[in-house]
Design a protein around this motif. Structure first.
Motif, PDB file in Angstrom:
ATOM      1  N   HIS A 111       0.834  -1.205   0.000  1.00 26.62           N
ATOM      2  CA  HIS A 111       0.000   0.000   0.000  1.00 26.62           C
ATOM      3  C   HIS A 111       0.870   1.256   0.000  1.00 26.62           C
ATOM      4  O   HIS A 111       0.565   2.233  -0.695  1.00 26.62           O
ATOM      5  N   PHE A 112       1.952   1.239   0.774  1.00 28.96           N
ATOM      6  CA  PHE A 112       2.849   2.388   0.811  1.00 28.96           C
ATOM      7  C   PHE A 112       3.433   2.638  -0.581  1.00 28.96           C
ATOM      8  O   PHE A 112       3.490   3.782  -1.048  1.00 28.96           O
ATOM      9  N   GLY A 113       3.835   1.593  -1.262  1.00 30.86           N
ATOM     10  CA  GLY A 113       4.353   1.725  -2.627  1.00 30.86           C
ATOM     11  C   GLY A 113       3.314   2.298  -3.577  1.00 30.86           C
ATOM     12  O   GLY A 113       3.634   3.124  -4.440  1.00 30.86           O
ATOM     13  N   GLN A 114       2.071   1.887  -3.412  1.00 28.85           N
ATOM     14  CA  GLN A 114       0.998   2.433  -4.250  1.00 28.85           C
ATOM     15  C   GLN A 114       0.801   3.922  -3.968  1.00 28.85           C
ATOM     16  O   GLN A 114       0.521   4.704  -4.879  1.00 28.85           O
ATOM     17  N   SER A 115       0.969   4.313  -2.715  1.00 34.07           N
ATOM     18  CA  SER A 115       0.853   5.727  -2.350  1.00 34.07           C
ATOM     19  C   SER A 115       1.959   6.547  -2.995  1.00 34.07           C
ATOM     20  O   SER A 115       1.721   7.663  -3.468  1.00 34.07           O
ATOM     21  N   ILE A 116       3.151   5.999  -3.035  1.00 38.73           N
ATOM     22  CA  ILE A 116       4.260   6.674  -3.716  1.00 38.73           C
ATOM     23  C   ILE A 116       3.936   6.821  -5.200  1.00 38.73           C
ATOM     24  O   ILE A 116       4.138   7.890  -5.793  1.00 38.73           O
ATOM     25  N   ASP A 117       3.425   5.763  -5.802  1.00 39.78           N
ATOM     26  CA  ASP A 117       3.048   5.810  -7.223  1.00 39.78           C
ATOM     27  C   ASP A 117       2.045   6.928  -7.492  1.00 39.78           C
ATOM     28  O   ASP A 117       2.146   7.631  -8.503  1.00 39.78           O
TER      29      ASP A 117
END
Length: 159
Positions: A111-117
């Motif tokens: 989820h954190f990676g998706q937020s960065i994206d």
């Protein structure tokens, strides 16, 4: 395809790679390592904030809207977004370091990676919007970047 569109495609591809990169987080090996990793992580977020601040002020009408400044800050935000995964790779949660980061960063890495994206894509769209020099388009795109920042703060930052 224009150079600008090619750039946006490249940024989108890079953003997708970030999600995979963040999943490789490793625990800090010592308290000293955790402190240094925290300082570096905080530096990236301070730079993000320093570039977002004027954009928010423009969107709220507190300072005049300036498309050149919007574009410059959007480029910086985009570049910094590409660094977030690198500077959050060290899991500092096992050490008592001074931070507002919630351990959820390392517990919910996907989820954190998706937020960065989302930040990477929103800032790329803001770069494009800045070229339009249209007040409504600029304010909407600034708002979209701000929304991604706020979403991360809600999920991953102790307020």
């Amino acid at each position: 395809m224009s150079v600008l569109k090619k750039s946006i495609v490249a940024v989108t591809v890079a953003a997708s790679l970030l999600t995979a990169t963040i999943s490789m987080a490793q625990p800090a090996s010592s308290e000293k390592h955790a402190i240094k990793a925290t300082e570096l992580r905080q530096s990236v977020f301070k730079l993000l904030g320093s570039n977002m601040g004027p954009l928010g002020a423009m969107a709220k009408g507190k300072i005049p809207l300036n498309a050149e400044v919007v574009e410059q800050n959007a480029i910086r935000i985009n570049q910094l977004s590409l660094m977030i995964a690198d500077y959050t790779r060290v899991d500092t949660s096992k050490f008592d370091v001074k931070t507002s980061a919630l351990n959820k960063i390392w517990q919910d890495q996907e989820h954190f990676g998706q937020s960065i994206d989302k930040l990477t894509k929103a800032s790329a769209a803001l770069i494009v919007a800045a070229k339009s020099n249209d007040e409504g388009t600029l304010k909407q795109a600034i708002g979209a970047v701000g929304k991604t920042c706020g979403g991360c703060h809600d999920d991953y930052k102790e307020e």
